[in-house]
Design a protein around this motif. Structure first.
Motif, PDB file in Angstrom:
ATOM      1  N   VAL A 117       0.893  -1.031   0.175  1.00 14.63           N
ATOM      2  CA  VAL A 117      -0.261  -0.091  -0.161  1.00 14.63           C
ATOM      3  C   VAL A 117       0.809   1.285  -0.001  1.00 14.63           C
ATOM      4  N   LEU A 118       1.864   1.126   0.751  1.00 12.83           N
ATOM      5  CA  LEU A 118       3.002   2.284   0.731  1.00 12.83           C
ATOM      6  C   LEU A 118       3.446   2.651  -0.416  1.00 12.83           C
ATOM      7  N   GLU A 119       4.012   1.464  -1.104  1.00 15.23           N
ATOM      8  CA  GLU A 119       4.555   1.559  -2.200  1.00 15.23           C
ATOM      9  C   GLU A 119       3.757   2.021  -3.473  1.00 15.23           C
ATOM     10  N   ILE A 120       2.232   1.769  -3.529  1.00 13.48           N
ATOM     11  CA  ILE A 120       1.473   2.597  -4.492  1.00 13.48           C
ATOM     12  C   ILE A 120       1.334   3.923  -3.935  1.00 13.48           C
ATOM     13  N   ALA A 121       1.146   4.331  -2.778  1.00 11.13           N
ATOM     14  CA  ALA A 121       0.822   5.660  -2.273  1.00 11.13           C
ATOM     15  C   ALA A 121       1.908   6.357  -2.905  1.00 11.13           C
ATOM     16  N   LEU A 122       3.016   5.940  -2.691  1.00  8.60           N
ATOM     17  CA  LEU A 122       4.441   6.756  -3.047  1.00  8.60           C
ATOM     18  C   LEU A 122       4.361   7.059  -4.688  1.00  8.60           C
ATOM     19  N   ARG A 123       3.974   6.295  -5.274  1.00 12.20           N
ATOM     20  CA  ARG A 123       3.815   6.317  -6.708  1.00 12.20           C
ATOM     21  C   ARG A 123       2.840   7.500  -7.088  1.00 12.20           C
ATOM     22  N   MET A 124       1.972   7.353  -6.259  1.00 11.75           N
ATOM     23  CA  MET A 124       0.897   8.583  -6.836  1.00 11.75           C
ATOM     24  C   MET A 124       1.334   9.833  -6.331  1.00 11.75           C
ATOM     25  N   LEU A 125       2.251   9.890  -5.231  1.00 13.69           N
ATOM     26  CA  LEU A 125       2.823  11.211  -4.740  1.00 13.69           C
ATOM     27  C   LEU A 125       4.064  11.617  -5.582  1.00 13.69           C
ATOM     28  N   HIS A 126       4.546  10.708  -6.490  1.00 11.74           N
ATOM     29  CA  HIS A 126       5.578  10.792  -7.019  1.00 11.74           C
ATOM     30  C   HIS A 126       5.645  12.189  -8.122  1.00 11.74           C
ATOM     31  N   PRO A 127       4.750  12.394  -8.834  1.00 16.93           N
ATOM     32  CA  PRO A 127       4.689  13.554  -9.551  1.00 16.93           C
ATOM     33  C   PRO A 127       4.652  14.868  -8.739  1.00 16.93           C
ATOM     34  N   PHE A 128       4.215  14.936  -7.590  1.00  8.93           N
ATOM     35  CA  PHE A 128       4.213  16.053  -6.874  1.00  8.93           C
ATOM     36  C   PHE A 128       5.506  16.205  -5.925  1.00  8.93           C
ATOM     37  N   MET A 129       6.123  14.994  -5.531  1.00 11.29           N
ATOM     38  CA  MET A 129       7.179  15.232  -4.537  1.00 11.29           C
ATOM     39  C   MET A 129       8.098  14.115  -5.152  1.00 11.29           C
ATOM     40  N   PRO A 130       8.879  14.414  -6.361  1.00 10.44           N
ATOM     41  CA  PRO A 130       9.759  13.330  -6.816  1.00 10.44           C
ATOM     42  C   PRO A 130      11.092  12.897  -6.061  1.00 10.44           C
ATOM     43  N   TYR A 131      11.450  13.925  -5.626  1.00 15.27           N
ATOM     44  CA  TYR A 131      12.976  13.442  -4.655  1.00 15.27           C
ATOM     45  C   TYR A 131      12.567  12.753  -3.609  1.00 15.27           C
ATOM     46  N   LEU A 132      11.673  12.927  -2.677  1.00 12.40           N
ATOM     47  CA  LEU A 132      11.315  12.271  -1.521  1.00 12.40           C
ATOM     48  C   LEU A 132      10.644  10.701  -1.994  1.00 12.40           C
ATOM     49  N   THR A 133       9.765  10.724  -2.927  1.00 12.42           N
ATOM     50  CA  THR A 133       9.195   9.338  -3.092  1.00 12.42           C
ATOM     51  C   THR A 133      10.326   8.592  -3.799  1.00 12.42           C
ATOM     52  N   GLU A 134      11.302   9.140  -4.491  1.00 13.15           N
ATOM     53  CA  GLU A 134      12.443   8.294  -5.119  1.00 13.15           C
ATOM     54  C   GLU A 134      13.223   7.593  -3.965  1.00 13.15           C
ATOM     55  N   ASP A 135      13.558   8.707  -3.049  1.00 13.67           N
ATOM     56  CA  ASP A 135      14.444   8.237  -2.392  1.00 13.67           C
ATOM     57  C   ASP A 135      13.961   7.107  -1.422  1.00 13.67           C
ATOM     58  N   LEU A 136      12.804   7.283  -0.940  1.00 16.51           N
ATOM     59  CA  LEU A 136      12.045   6.063  -0.009  1.00 16.51           C
ATOM     60  C   LEU A 136      11.985   4.911  -0.964  1.00 16.51           C
ATOM     61  N   TRP A 137      11.189   4.993  -2.286  1.00 14.61           N
ATOM     62  CA  TRP A 137      10.879   4.057  -3.056  1.00 14.61           C
ATOM     63  C   TRP A 137      12.065   3.091  -3.236  1.00 14.61           C
ATOM     64  N   LEU A 138      13.344   3.402  -3.318  1.00 14.10           N
ATOM     65  CA  LEU A 138      14.493   2.985  -3.678  1.00 14.10           C
ATOM     66  C   LEU A 138      14.639   2.274  -2.409  1.00 14.10           C
ATOM     67  N   LYS A 139      14.339   2.477  -1.369  1.00  8.97           N
ATOM     68  CA  LYS A 139      14.781   1.611  -0.161  1.00  8.97           C
ATOM     69  C   LYS A 139      13.907   0.722   0.175  1.00  8.97           C
ATOM     70  N   LEU A 140      12.529   0.681  -0.482  1.00 10.28           N
ATOM     71  CA  LEU A 140      11.573  -0.303   0.048  1.00 10.28           C
ATOM     72  C   LEU A 140      12.017  -1.692  -0.658  1.00 10.28           C
ATOM     73  N   PRO A 141      12.028  -2.643   0.153  1.00 11.45           N
ATOM     74  CA  PRO A 141      12.333  -4.082  -0.310  1.00 11.45           C
ATOM     75  C   PRO A 141      11.351  -4.485  -1.232  1.00 11.45           C
TER      76      PRO A 141
END
Length: 1016
Positions: free
Chosen positions: A802-826
């Motif tokens: 759920v978190l991963e999908i939510a980060l995707r939806m947020l990405h266009p608005f907050m590209p740096y944060l979401t990329e940073d976290l997404w790459l850390k997700l297993p």
RNA sequence: AGUCUCUUAGCUCAGUUGGUAGAGCAUUACCUUGACAAGGUAGGGGUCAGCAGUUCGAGUCUGCUAGAGACUACCA
């Protein structure tokens, strides 16, 4: 893995942009799907002299949100960057530098050297804004960056100019133009702004009729009195102050004219009156002795003059006023130019005035009229003056020979597009569509020559006799002239001329007219087969890089028309309209379908940001203080098209939001324990299997609903709606409820078996299969069996997903944060990419933007969950209002129907935890002692025995307050329901809804009343 | 002068086709509960600028009034 306790934007901002850019993620070629639909935006090219301001930041955010969103949806996406050569601005910078460094004027070094220095200046300082765009995270294709004076774009300019000239749409002519005496160039109407001067003056000048005696100075006071008296009489019916008739013949008879620019009287060649004006009728055709000049000028009749206005007589200066010019044309008057290009009087103004600045000359003219007794009066007069948009110098209307574009056909092109196709579609439509259309309907010709050196030199050459030859090159012009020696026009074109071609010149347009050049037959199959080749490679699982260069020749065909233009109000006429016309004219295409007109970001004082007001807010400072992502999503949250006051607190709110996202992720990672995110666990869990815990069914439903709504909002360019949906989904649904509901399960050891080794490959396989189904856009079967509760999909996996999908939806608005976290997700990898990007290395920016699955919306789960939430809230309310310490644990009794009892029992652990209760008693009826605090929800009655803790007065007051509220609502409803008209005319479902609510309220009120009674 | 927009909680603003007024911040009370005090929980706070109309029903539609602003034109 454990993250830092708080989000530090700087680290994320430094870590990703370079990789994105170098990996080619921003290029359309990253998309390997040959059938992908294109999505293109061209940036409104900022001036090379500019630096980033809040208006840019807002527009760039919108463009980047759209671009990233569409890219994630699998579109072949191009956001094309570039800069504008900004003729006057750059010229001014270079002139200043020249003066400062070498104390030289441009003429000292000559045109060629000057232009060389301008280029140098551009190389040195012109990249400020492009560097700042990198900081913003703008996902533009830097390999396609353009500059309006690039070779290709200059060629396009020459081609367009020549074609328009050949077709008679461009002409050279003598017209009244706006002249800036400081920049010494002509300006278009749109580059002239108005400035209100409260201390303006209106001068009334007496012009003696020819042959009448000039007055002696001594007689002045006497006549003044006479005139005033007489005009008062005369004015019984009007405002005129002509003194004709009052004046004694032989002493001079005058006609009085009013002017705000007395110095222009030196260039008067007539006085005009309205032919039907009885006061002046008999004077028409007579001559006037024009003071200070020794010239005689005629009195003429012209309809333009309004008898009611001023004195009813107008001095006519055809070379210095657009209206006078028109009058002059009608009456064949001489056009007498009395100023030079610096705004100084010239020889034609007379020896006494030659060389004087226009304002000095004005004072002198007034003084001399006064001395001659010819100054009737001077009134204070609030006047709006035209000023140069850039240097604020008062613009002088002046007769000058310039190049113009005839706008008749141009206007029709744009109007036709609007009227037949509704293009462009403005957002917001009101008021822009109407303003745009109305403006078009009143369009005047466009002055395109500028007396500058920096810009596109006009491709026109002259022979010795002044004959003009227009050509794409000097050779072409020479050929046309029959081999004469020619000299090129020294002027350059208006900067907006080249930016008007921006929508197609940037895609490599070479000058072909629409229809004259179909894509060559040979090239089409070639491109197609290339594409197929690519896709084959890709499907074979290869690492093939997208065919570089394969798309380059086709940019014009591929990316025009562009999809949307994002811009501010100020350049709709200046730029947007011209791009629409010129693009249609030269390519036959629309420049863009939609135009998003952003509101103005105002300073904290509610006024537009400006240096002079010192109310500006620097985006870079905001980036440093709150982070790029917080600033971006705040800007998106205010992007509704309306003007908005800047508010630091707003950015801070989203800085806090970023931190919330960071910490929610931190929590999930702390408890991941080797589990991984999995597509099958969430988006495709649509079977609503009741064996799956309620909270999970609920969050999945909420997630899908949010995804659907976010997509809808973005389709409509409702950025603030999208942000609000995401904010509340993430904070309220995901953090406040879902994480809290699942916390024990996720952190505790009980009931959270790690996935069995055997199941892991199975899940992975499912995930891939699912994602394919999903991406095929099909309604295909959801991975049955993938989601057997509590076994295959652990709570940990699901929350990560759920978190991963939510980060995707947020990405266009907050590209740096979401990329940073997404790459850390297993479990994140390029397997989660949209298939078009499966060859690219893992990044959130190429994952599939969640489309949302309507079939995953689970109404039952949402209803049940809100019943549970209501119960928890009521218990919390009792604790807070009764002031009971959290240290005190109590039992909660709940009465409900059988179905609801089941729901509540299934969620007992969650209710106990979140309501901070010790024990739950769920039954059909409440069985509690008198000393209990009670509450009621739509689905349940509850009570908390509080022997020794309850204050009966407090409880009574609490209950009565609720009764009052509910009773008020019920009487409102009953009032409506007892209205026969309402029951008869309102939709039945509405009536039914109110009835149900009324019954429910009745029950709740009855329960509360009995609760009160039980207390006494 | 003409055209248009805006006026909603203390502040900054949302309110989709008319159907029980929302958010963030600020504010009050309580909580240093193992993701987060940049946090949590529970509250208080609005005759939606004013008047009239249409409607069973108006923040939402119509008209007028008062403020604020934008654009276009004119300004002898």
């Amino acid at each position: 893995m454990e993250l830092a306790k708080a989000y530090d934007p700087k680290a994320a901002e430094e870590n990703h942009y370079k990789r994105w850019e170098e990996s080619g993620f921003f290029r359309p070629e990253i998309n390997q799907d040959p059938n992908a639909t294109k999505y293109s935006i061209v940036i409104p090219p900022p001036n090379v002299t500019g630096s980033l301001h809040m208006g840019h930041a807002l527009q760039h955010t919108i463009m980047d949100v759209l671009t990233r969103w569409k890219r994630m949806q699998g579109f072949r996406t191009l956001w094309l960057p570039g800069t504008d050569h900004a003729g006057i601005s750059v010229q001014r910078k270079v002139v200043e530098q020249l003066k400062k460094d070498e104390n030289k004027k441009p003429t000292d070094i000559g045109r060629e050297e000057f232009v060389k220095r301008a280029w140098k200046w551009k190389e040195l300082y012109g990249n400020t804004i492009t560097e700042q765009m990198r900081r913003e995270g703008a996902s533009v294709d830097w390999t396609r960056q353009r500059f309006t004076m690039d070779e290709d774009l200059s060629l396009a300019v020459r081609n367009v100019f020549c074609t328009l000239y050949e077709e008679g749409w461009i002409y050279r002519g003598l017209r009244i133009v706006n002249w800036c005496p400081k920049d010494k160039t002509v300006l278009s109407d749109l580059e002239v702004k108005e400035e209100t001067k409260k201390d303006g003056k209106l001068y009334y000048l007496r012009y003696p009729l020819a042959g009448t005696q000039a007055p002696s100075p001594a007689s002045v006071p006497l006549r003044d009195a006479e005139v005033r008296d007489d005009s008062a009489t005369f004015n019984a019916g009007g405002t005129g102050v002509a003194c004709e008739g009052a004046c004694v013949p032989g002493r001079g008879t005058f006609i009085v004219v009013a002017t705000t620019r007395p110095e222009t009287m030196l260039g008067d060649t007539a006085v005009a009156v309205n032919g039907s004006d009885e006061r002046y009728k008999h004077l028409v055709g007579k001559m006037i002795d024009l003071p200070l000049t020794g010239r005689q000028i005629p009195i003429i009749a012209d309809e333009y003059v309004e008898a009611e206005f001023g004195t009813g007589a107008v001095k006519v200066t055809p070379a210095h006023d657009p209206n006078d010019y028109q009058i002059g044309q009608r009456h064949d008057l001489q056009q007498l130019l009395v100023m030079n290009d610096a705004g100084e009087m010239n020889a034609a103004a007379g020896a006494e005035f030659e060389g004087l600045d226009r304002f000095v000359a004005r004072a002198k003219v007034v003084e001399m009229f006064d001395e001659l007794g010819l100054l009737e009066k001077v009134d204070d007069y609030e006047i709006t003056l035209p000023v140069c948009e850039r240097c604020k110098t008062i613009v002088e209307p002046i007769l000058s020979e310039q190049w113009f574009v005839k706008m008749d056909e141009m206007r029709d092109i744009a109007l036709d597009l609007m009227k037949t196709e509704g293009v462009p579609h403005f957002s917001p439509q009101i008021p822009h569509e109407k303003v745009y259309t109305a403006w078009l309907e009143n369009l005047k010709d466009w002055t395109i020559s500028r007396q500058l050196w920096w810009g596109h030199q006009i491709p026109a050459w002259y022979d010795e006799d002044g004959n003009v030859f227009v050509g794409r090159t000097e050779a072409e012009a020479v050929e046309k002239s029959g081999g004469k020696a020619l000299k090129q026009d020294s002027d350059v074109l208006d900067t907006w001329f080249s930016s008007g071609l921006w929508a197609f010149s940037t895609f490599g347009w070479k000058g072909e007219q629409a229809g004259t050049q179909a894509p060559s037959p040979a090239s089409v199959p070639l491109r197609d087969s290339d594409a197929v080749g690519d896709s084959v490679t890709r499907h074979a699982g290869g690492t093939g890089v997208a065919g570089e260069g394969a798309c380059v020749p086709g940019d014009l065909e591929t990316f025009l028309p562009t999809d949307v233009l994002v811009t501010g109000r100020d350049i709709i006429f200046l730029w947007v309209s011209r791009m629409i016309m010129l693009t249609k004219k030269f390519t036959g295409q629309k420049a863009f379908e939609d135009v998003i007109v952003t509101g103005t970001v105002l300073g904290k004082d509610g006024k537009p940001m400006s240096k002079s007001r010192n109310n500006g807010v620097d985006p870079i400072e905001m980036f440093d203080k709150f982070g790029v992502d917080a600033t971006r999503i705040y800007l998106a949250s205010i992007a509704s098209g309306a003007d908005i006051k800047w508010n630091d607190v707003g950015v801070e709110t989203y800085r806090n939001f970023a931190n919330k996202i960071w910490n929610a992720t931190r929590f999930c990672l702390m408890n991941a324990d080797g589990t991984r995110t999995s597509l099958s666990a969430s988006l495709t869990l649509a079977d609503k299997d009741v064996r799956v815990p309620l909270a999970d069914r609920w969050i999945i439903s909420r997630l899908n609903k949010t995804a659907i709504d976010v997509n809808k909002a973005l389709e409509k360019y409702e950025f603030h709606t999208a942000v609000s949906l995401l904010y509340h989904f993430f904070w309220d649904d995901f953090c406040d409820w879902y994480i809290e509901l699942k916390k024990d399960e996720i952190t505790g050891t009980a009931g959270t078996q790690a996935p069995s080794p055997a199941s892991v490959p199975l899940r992975d396989a499912d995930a891939v299969a699912d994602s394919v189904t999903l991406h095929a856009g099909g309604t295909g079967a959801r991975g049955e069996g993938a989601c057997v509760p509590g076994e295959d999909v652990s709570a940990k996996t699901r929350i990560l997903t759920v978190l991963e999908i939510a980060l995707r939806m947020l990405h266009p608005f907050m590209p740096y944060l979401t990329e940073d976290l997404w790459l850390k997700l297993p479990g994140t990898s390029n397997a989660l990419h949209d298939p078009a990007y499966s060859a690219a290395e893992a990044t959130i920016m190429l994952t599939k933007f969640p489309p949302g699955d309507a079939s995953a919306i689970d109404d039952a789960a949402e209803r049940e969950m809100s019943a549970v939430i209501d119960v928890i809230k009521k218990v919390r309310n009792i604790r807070a209002e009764m002031n009971i310490s959290t240290a005190i644990k109590f039992t909660v009794h709940i009465a409900a129907d059988a179905a609801m009892q089941e729901v509540l029992k299934a969620n007992e652990a969650q209710i106990l935890k979140l309501a901070k209760a010790e024990k739950l008693v769920i039954a059909a009826e409440l069985d509690v002692p008198r000393a209990s605090a009670k509450a009621v929800t739509s689905d349940a009655r509850l009570a908390v025995p509080l022997e020794g803790l309850i204050d009966f007065d407090v409880e009574r007051t609490r209950l009565n307050n609720q009764i009052t509220k509910l009773t008020e609502e019920k009487s409102r409803l009953d009032g409506q329901l007892s209205n026969a008209n309402f029951v008869e005319r309102a939709p039945t479902e509405k009536v039914e809804e109110l009835r149900e609510r009324s019954v429910e309220l009745e029950h709740q009120i009855a329960t509360l009343n009995s609760n009160v009674e039980a207390l006494t």
